[in-house]
Design a protein around this motif. Structure first.
Motif, PDB file in Angstrom:
ATOM      1  N   THR A   5       0.830  -1.204   0.000  1.00  0.00           N
ATOM      2  CA  THR A   5       0.000   0.000   0.000  1.00  0.00           C
ATOM      3  C   THR A   5       0.865   1.254   0.000  1.00  0.00           C
ATOM      4  O   THR A   5       0.573   2.226  -0.714  1.00  0.00           O
ATOM      5  N   PHE A   6       1.917   1.240   0.788  1.00  0.00           N
ATOM      6  CA  PHE A   6       2.834   2.384   0.858  1.00  0.00           C
ATOM      7  C   PHE A   6       3.409   2.678  -0.528  1.00  0.00           C
ATOM      8  O   PHE A   6       3.408   3.822  -1.004  1.00  0.00           O
ATOM      9  N   ALA A   7       3.882   1.634  -1.204  1.00  0.00           N
ATOM     10  CA  ALA A   7       4.471   1.820  -2.528  1.00  0.00           C
ATOM     11  C   ALA A   7       3.432   2.320  -3.531  1.00  0.00           C
ATOM     12  O   ALA A   7       3.694   3.240  -4.316  1.00  0.00           O
ATOM     13  N   ALA A   8       2.237   1.734  -3.496  1.00  0.00           N
ATOM     14  CA  ALA A   8       1.203   2.097  -4.458  1.00  0.00           C
ATOM     15  C   ALA A   8       0.752   3.545  -4.283  1.00  0.00           C
ATOM     16  O   ALA A   8       0.644   4.306  -5.254  1.00  0.00           O
ATOM     17  N   VAL A   9       0.500   3.938  -3.040  1.00  0.00           N
ATOM     18  CA  VAL A   9       0.010   5.301  -2.800  1.00  0.00           C
ATOM     19  C   VAL A   9       1.102   6.319  -3.101  1.00  0.00           C
ATOM     20  O   VAL A   9       0.831   7.384  -3.680  1.00  0.00           O
ATOM     21  N   THR A  10       2.346   6.009  -2.751  1.00  0.00           N
ATOM     22  CA  THR A  10       3.438   6.953  -2.988  1.00  0.00           C
ATOM     23  C   THR A  10       3.701   7.142  -4.469  1.00  0.00           C
ATOM     24  O   THR A  10       3.818   8.275  -4.959  1.00  0.00           O
ATOM     25  N   LEU A  11       3.780   6.044  -5.200  1.00  0.00           N
ATOM     26  CA  LEU A  11       4.171   6.118  -6.610  1.00  0.00           C
ATOM     27  C   LEU A  11       3.022   6.523  -7.517  1.00  0.00           C
ATOM     28  O   LEU A  11       3.207   7.289  -8.464  1.00  0.00           O
ATOM     29  N   ALA A  89      -3.120  -1.117   6.824  1.00  0.00           N
ATOM     30  CA  ALA A  89      -2.502  -2.357   7.288  1.00  0.00           C
ATOM     31  C   ALA A  89      -2.994  -2.723   8.686  1.00  0.00           C
ATOM     32  O   ALA A  89      -3.232  -3.903   8.992  1.00  0.00           O
ATOM     33  N   ALA A  90      -3.169  -1.707   9.541  1.00  0.00           N
ATOM     34  CA  ALA A  90      -3.662  -1.971  10.896  1.00  0.00           C
ATOM     35  C   ALA A  90      -5.091  -2.491  10.868  1.00  0.00           C
ATOM     36  O   ALA A  90      -5.457  -3.406  11.624  1.00  0.00           O
ATOM     37  N   LEU A  91      -5.934  -1.927   9.993  1.00  0.00           N
ATOM     38  CA  LEU A  91      -7.310  -2.416   9.872  1.00  0.00           C
ATOM     39  C   LEU A  91      -7.327  -3.855   9.359  1.00  0.00           C
ATOM     40  O   LEU A  91      -8.077  -4.706   9.847  1.00  0.00           O
ATOM     41  N   PHE A  92      -6.490  -4.138   8.356  1.00  0.00           N
ATOM     42  CA  PHE A  92      -6.407  -5.499   7.812  1.00  0.00           C
ATOM     43  C   PHE A  92      -5.945  -6.473   8.897  1.00  0.00           C
ATOM     44  O   PHE A  92      -6.517  -7.555   9.067  1.00  0.00           O
ATOM     45  N   ALA A  93      -4.900  -6.089   9.625  1.00  0.00           N
ATOM     46  CA  ALA A  93      -4.377  -6.967  10.678  1.00  0.00           C
ATOM     47  C   ALA A  93      -5.421  -7.211  11.759  1.00  0.00           C
ATOM     48  O   ALA A  93      -5.547  -8.333  12.278  1.00  0.00           O
ATOM     49  N   ARG A  94      -6.196  -6.200  12.069  1.00  0.00           N
ATOM     50  CA  ARG A  94      -7.224  -6.345  13.097  1.00  0.00           C
ATOM     51  C   ARG A  94      -8.309  -7.319  12.640  1.00  0.00           C
ATOM     52  O   ARG A  94      -8.782  -8.155  13.409  1.00  0.00           O
ATOM     53  N   LEU A  95      -8.708  -7.207  11.404  1.00  0.00           N
ATOM     54  CA  LEU A  95      -9.740  -8.095  10.865  1.00  0.00           C
ATOM     55  C   LEU A  95      -9.261  -9.544  10.861  1.00  0.00           C
ATOM     56  O   LEU A  95      -9.979 -10.456  11.284  1.00  0.00           O
ATOM     57  N   VAL A  96      -8.044  -9.764  10.385  1.00  0.00           N
ATOM     58  CA  VAL A  96      -7.496 -11.121  10.334  1.00  0.00           C
ATOM     59  C   VAL A  96      -7.315 -11.682  11.743  1.00  0.00           C
ATOM     60  O   VAL A  96      -7.610 -12.857  12.009  1.00  0.00           O
ATOM     61  N   ALA A  97      -6.840 -10.843  12.652  1.00  0.00           N
ATOM     62  CA  ALA A  97      -6.634 -11.308  14.025  1.00  0.00           C
ATOM     63  C   ALA A  97      -7.945 -11.700  14.698  1.00  0.00           C
ATOM     64  O   ALA A  97      -7.967 -12.566  15.575  1.00  0.00           O
ATOM     65  N   SER A  98      -9.052 -11.089  14.280  1.00  0.00           N
ATOM     66  CA  SER A  98     -10.349 -11.392  14.902  1.00  0.00           C
ATOM     67  C   SER A  98     -11.001 -12.650  14.333  1.00  0.00           C
ATOM     68  O   SER A  98     -12.027 -13.103  14.846  1.00  0.00           O
ATOM     69  N   GLY A  99     -10.404 -13.206  13.263  1.00  0.00           N
ATOM     70  CA  GLY A  99     -10.965 -14.422  12.685  1.00  0.00           C
ATOM     71  C   GLY A  99     -11.647 -14.221  11.359  1.00  0.00           C
ATOM     72  O   GLY A  99     -12.350 -15.114  10.878  1.00  0.00           O
ATOM     73  N   VAL A 100     -11.442 -13.076  10.704  1.00  0.00           N
ATOM     74  CA  VAL A 100     -11.963 -12.835   9.358  1.00  0.00           C
ATOM     75  C   VAL A 100     -10.931 -13.351   8.356  1.00  0.00           C
ATOM     76  O   VAL A 100      -9.735 -13.116   8.520  1.00  0.00           O
ATOM     77  N   SER A 101     -11.381 -14.069   7.345  1.00  0.00           N
ATOM     78  CA  SER A 101     -10.442 -14.595   6.350  1.00  0.00           C
ATOM     79  C   SER A 101      -9.734 -13.453   5.642  1.00  0.00           C
ATOM     80  O   SER A 101     -10.257 -12.333   5.537  1.00  0.00           O
ATOM     81  N   ALA A 102      -8.544 -13.736   5.140  1.00  0.00           N
ATOM     82  CA  ALA A 102      -7.727 -12.693   4.515  1.00  0.00           C
ATOM     83  C   ALA A 102      -8.447 -12.059   3.331  1.00  0.00           C
ATOM     84  O   ALA A 102      -8.369 -10.844   3.123  1.00  0.00           O
ATOM     85  N   LEU A 103      -9.177 -12.877   2.549  1.00  0.00           N
ATOM     86  CA  LEU A 103      -9.875 -12.346   1.377  1.00  0.00           C
ATOM     87  C   LEU A 103     -10.974 -11.369   1.791  1.00  0.00           C
ATOM     88  O   LEU A 103     -11.120 -10.291   1.204  1.00  0.00           O
TER      89      LEU A 103
END
Length: 490
Positions: A5-11, A89-103
């Motif tokens: 995400t960092f690379a995509a938004v920056t570039l 990334a923090a939102l994604f990590a929170r979702l995965v940590a709670s038991g939501v599938s990566a997709l």
């Protein structure tokens, strides 16, 4: 997730992050503070120069100015892109940590971006998004029992910084109040609550009071809060500034995709998951319909709520039987590893662009002002006009170009910029109408002989009809005019 995400938004987003006119004047305000201390009057315009004005977002503006000194617009773009990447990334990590599938976690994050991206600009408003995400996540953890009430001790400190950075702190305080009231209400009713004793109830009340008490702790005292509420109370602002308009007026219906997923998860929720952290996004949804400026805060709150709702929604099993797996095994959240690693990467990137910019003579590499939005081709002509004019000479301009002129030609004084709290409804509505008699009065009063206007704007129409103005340079975004002595009879 963070790195990509960092690379995509920056570039890819260097130009898109610089679409807001506030970027430039916020940076100039920070520079003014570094050079002369906290301003209490306007110094950018000839129309309101010397009138009372305060830098009520001074902390964010000083941060922007410091970054600009390090690496120019490139450093501002890199730091903002890094902050956005860390948030997602923090939102994604929170979702995965709670038991939501990566997709499905990716889907939620993507919908959050869709609902919020129209407010991804280099400005202090981004600091409000980051502070709100931290606050809501911490409150949600306490609400779910993953943390104790003692973990809320940093909240007043965050509010102290937030009060000095951006006016959206009002929404943060309101969110804290909603959580506190919900916890106190459920405790008093004997239902499940993070509060388990009278002592803890007093502690929560003290936390809320301490957070509210940070409001006057600014260089301007309560004048900072008065500036916030002057903006919120303006009847003209939502009519003419898009980000303050309603969702219906702006047509930002992309927010509804996240609304639909949140509503479906809420409808399928069990009683145990219906608590403050999963219901407060409804308040932000109402606010988003009133002003689209609130949509990012709804999106962040909804994404955090979905981490609680999705793994326990009643329709999850039905989808799993059809091959759509929503739930996965919970994982340990990355926590401080993500935070420190990301901040280190952002700092390294800022250092890299600072070194590169210095080697390239401060020429921006990543940050490109869009020539369709900004009259970048007219900078040489504008600088030449500034050089020929006396110091502090006035220039007539369209509102979006005010900060651009102040940034590129600081020796000129602008007609208007987007600081609505300075100019007020009467002046701003006069500018929007561009009535010939009203503009004639300002031209006669100031002796202005330069103008930089947007192509097709009402102000350009006035210049063309007036007969005293000649276009000396044009670009895709606007045109530079000079006033002559002769005038046609209207």
């Amino acid at each position: 997730m963070f790195a990509l995400t960092f690379a995509a938004v920056t570039l890819a987003g260097g130009g898109r992050l610089l679409q807001d006119p506030g970027t430039l004047w916020h940076t100039l305000a920070g520079e003014r503070i570094f050079a002369h201390g906290f301003p209490r009057e306007d110094w950018l315009s000839f129309t309101f120069g010397g009138r009372p004005w305060i830098a009520h977002q001074w902390l964010g503006e000083c941060l922007m100015a410091a970054l600009h000194r390090l690496g120019g617009l490139d450093a501002l773009v890199v730091a903002t892109a890094g902050g956005i990447a860390l948030l997602l990334a923090a939102l994604f990590a929170r979702l995965v940590a709670s038991g939501v599938s990566a997709l499905w976690a990716l889907l939620v994050v993507a919908l959050t971006v869709v609902a919020s991206a129209h407010h991804f600009h280099v400005r202090p408003h981004m600091l409000s998004m980051f502070a709100f995400a931290w606050l809501y996540a911490r409150l949600a953890d306490v609400d779910a029992g993953r943390r104790g009430l003692g973990s809320l001790w940093p909240v007043p400190i965050v509010f102290l910084a937030w009060v000095n950075a951006h006016g959206a702190v009002v929404g943060g305080l309101a969110t804290l109040a909603l959580f506190a009231l919900a916890w106190l209400g459920t405790w008093a009713a004997g239902a499940r609550s993070p509060i388990r004793s009278r002592r803890e109830a007093v502690g929560v009340c003290a936390l809320a009071v301490a957070s509210v008490a940070t409001i006057p702790v600014t260089p301007y005292g309560l004048d900072t809060a008065r500036a916030w509420f002057a903006i919120l109370a303006s009847p003209g602002l939502p009519r003419f500034i898009v980000e303050h308009a309603s969702l219906a007026r702006t047509g930002s219906w992309q927010v509804l995709a996240l609304v639909a997923l949140y509503a479906a998860a809420l409808a399928g929720a069990s009683r145990t998951t219906l608590r403050a952290s999963t219901l407060v996004p409804l308040a932000w949804l109402v606010l988003a319909f009133d002003r689209i400026r609130h949509a990012p805060f709804f999106a962040i709150a909804a994404a955090i709520a979905l981490a609680e709702l999705l793994p326990n929604a009643r329709w999850v099993e039905a989808l799993a039987r059809r091959g759509f797996r929503v739930r996965s095994a919970p994982r340990a959240p990355p926590g401080t590893r993500l935070a420190f690693g990301s901040v280190g990467a952002i700092a390294a990137a800022v250092a890299a662009v600072a070194i590169t910019g210095t080697a390239a003579g401060r020429s921006p590499v990543l940050a490109r002002l869009d020539p369709g939005r900004w009259p970048v081709e007219l900078v040489p002509a504008l600088v030449e006009a500034e050089r020929e004019a006396p110091a502090g000479a006035p220039i007539l301009n369209d509102m979006p170009f005010g900060a651009f002129i102040a940034y590129e030609a600081p020796g000129l004084r602008v007609f208007v910029d987007d600081r609505w709290e300075l100019y007020g409804d009467e002046f701003m509505l006069g500018y929007v109408r561009a009535d010939a008699a009203w503009l004639d009065e300002w031209v006669a009063r100031s002796g202005v002989s330069l103008a930089l206007v947007q192509n097709g704007s009402r102000l350009q129409g006035y210049l063309e009809r007036d007969g005293r103005w000649t276009a000396t340079a044009t670009s895709a975004a606007g045109a530079l005019y000079r006033r002559t002595e002769l005038a046609r009879t209207r």
